[in-house]
Design a protein around this motif. Structure first.
Motif, PDB file in Angstrom:
ATOM      1  N   ASP A 160      -3.143   6.448   2.146  1.00  0.00           N
ATOM      2  CA  ASP A 160      -2.768   5.205   1.463  1.00  0.00           C
ATOM      3  C   ASP A 160      -3.482   4.004   2.084  1.00  0.00           C
ATOM      4  O   ASP A 160      -3.945   3.100   1.377  1.00  0.00           O
ATOM      5  CB  ASP A 160      -1.253   4.994   1.543  1.00  0.00           C
ATOM      6  N   ALA A 220       0.800  -1.226   0.000  1.00  0.00           N
ATOM      7  CA  ALA A 220       0.000   0.000   0.000  1.00  0.00           C
ATOM      8  C   ALA A 220       0.833   1.276   0.000  1.00  0.00           C
ATOM      9  O   ALA A 220       0.303   2.352  -0.272  1.00  0.00           O
ATOM     10  CB  ALA A 220      -0.928   0.013   1.225  1.00  0.00           C
ATOM     11  N   GLU A 257      -6.223   1.632   0.106  1.00  0.00           N
ATOM     12  CA  GLU A 257      -6.032   0.198  -0.079  1.00  0.00           C
ATOM     13  C   GLU A 257      -7.159  -0.605   0.571  1.00  0.00           C
ATOM     14  O   GLU A 257      -7.607  -1.620   0.039  1.00  0.00           O
ATOM     15  CB  GLU A 257      -4.680  -0.222   0.507  1.00  0.00           C
TER      16      GLU A 257
END
Length: 448
Positions: A432, A307, A436
């Motif tokens: 992030d 990720a 993800e």
């Protein structure tokens, strides 16, 4: 849960019915299994205390001929009774919801006056039915029987219905008027519940069918009233076991187990999403109390390396504070890893650090002189949950991702903190992690 079951057990002298009431009525198609033992203990305790004050015996007196019940035609009509309970319970639930919506939408009336308005409308409905009864049947007896079913919970009416002492006209009037009266009372904000009114409506429907059947066949209207009360509650509250045990414990034996089962099973199975309890969820999965138990934490299965952002923007340690401020303004980020001439991370610097250096007249100092040397980091083989927890613990929104140091290279810093040089692999931010997580969740939702 245990307290609700204890109340039913004490009032109706139905310990098993009360115990299952507490664990069934929370969900339409599930039970609060963990609460079964506490609910049973509480219900039995309440039953014992109730009997110690009011004596043993059953709350309602019933007499019936079991031989006249276990015949093909009466048993078939118990099945019909269960099916008839479904549309009636739907009408009750929809009328209650409409009444609540109606009173909520009246903005010109203060909330404390809405119960009075509901009471006024209830009085009008009551008088209209009284006038109807005076026209079509004996005034005094019919009005008393009707009043016992409309005013209050309906306990007296239930006793008369279970004895089979009510006429078809009274039963039909109570069945309709009780739905309207309960909806007006609860919808306007008046105090009360739905349990006993549900039994009253179901008893009226069952008694009505029993009286109609008695005109051409030997039937037991009182038994039909009891089974109708249970089947209607099973459909309206999605509580089949509660209804089944209430029938057996009120009647004082399990002789009515089969007739009750024939009515309750179709009533419950055909009820669908019908419920008189708006907060009742489908299963434990949808319940706020159990949501986390069924939530699969996707972060536990995703590694940081899957990720993190690999394209890293860094600041050389020998860059001046003045140049670093201009560089940071162009890039638009808040935090930057600081690297040496070999590209290895030696620290981290934020816009706040650079601004503080400018205020201290250190514009000519290098970034390496003002940066933070003890850096909170993440490792590529860690799970996102661990990285997110570290962000929370240290109050940061992003972590440089570095390769784990060999034992010979490791310093005395705690786990997750790097002192000195480290090989920079990427950076992981809260955004992030969220991105993800959403991506993995969307993939799961697509699986048929």
């Amino acid at each position: 849960v245990a307290g609700a079951g204890a109340g039913i057990a004490a009032i109706f002298k139905s310990p098993l019915g009360g115990a299952f009431f507490g664990i069934e009525t929370l969900y339409r198609r599930d039970m609060e299994v963990e609460a079964l033992i506490p609910a049973i203990i509480s219900a039995i305790s309440a039953y014992v205390v109730s009997c110690s004050f009011f004596g043993l015996g059953h709350i309602y007196e019933m007499h019936f001929n079991i031989d006249s019940i276990f015949k093909p035609l009466p048993l078939f009509f118990f099945l019909v009774l269960g099916i008839l309970c479904v549309p009636l319970s739907f009408l009750f639930a929809k009328t209650s919801a409409y009444a609540k919506h109606f009173f909520y939408g009246i903005k010109s009336v203060p909330n404390f006056l809405k119960p009075a308005l509901g009471g006024l409308l209830f009085g009008v409905i009551f008088l209209l039915f009284i006038m109807l009864l005076t026209v079509i049947c004996d005034y005094e007896r019919a009005c008393i029987d009707f009043t016992s079913g409309i005013l209050g919970g309906g306990y007296g009416f239930l006793q008369l219905a279970f004895r089979g002492e009510l006429t078809i006209v009274v039963l039909m009037c109570v069945m309709i008027a009780k739905i309207i009266a309960t909806s007006l009372t609860l919808g306007s904000g008046g105090s009360g519940g739905s349990f006993v009114p549900s039994l009253t409506i179901g008893a009226a429907l069952g008694g009505l069918l029993g009286e109609a059947l008695q005109t051409f066949h030997d039937a037991e209207p009182g038994v039909f009233a009891l089974v109708g009360a249970a089947a209607f509650f099973a459909a309206a509250a999605n509580a089949p076991l509660t209804s089944l045990f209430v029938v057996c414990e009120i009647s004082g034996s399990y002789e009515l187990f089969v007739p009750a089962l024939l009515a309750i099973v179709p009533a419950y199975m055909l009820s669908g999403d019908i419920t008189i309890y708006p907060e009742q969820t489908e299963t434990r999965r949808e319940s706020p109390a159990h949501r986390r138990e069924f939530f699969v934490d996707l972060l536990e299965g995703i590694r940081v390396k899957d990720a993190c952002t690999k394209d890293i923007i860094t600041i050389p340690e020998k860059m001046s504070v003045a140049d670093a401020l201009l560089f940071a303004e162009e890039q638009g980020h808040i935090v930057y890893p600081v690297v040496n001439e070999r590209g290895r991370m030696v620290g981290i610097v934020s816009i706040t650090d650079l601004e503080r250096a400018r205020e201290d007249c250190r514009m000519n100092s290098t970034v390496g002189e003002i940066c933070i040397r003890d850096v909170v980091v993440a490792y590529p083989d860690e799970f996102l949950e661990d990285a997110l927890q570290r962000m929370e613990n240290f109050g940061v929104g992003r972590l440089p991702v570095v390769r784990r140091q060999k034992p010979s290279e490791s310093s005395s810093a705690p786990e997750g903190i790097v002192r000195g040089e480290a090989e920079l692999l990427g950076i992981i931010t809260r955004a992030d992690i969220i991105r993800e997580h959403c991506r993995r969740r969307s993939l799961i939702c697509r699986v048929p």
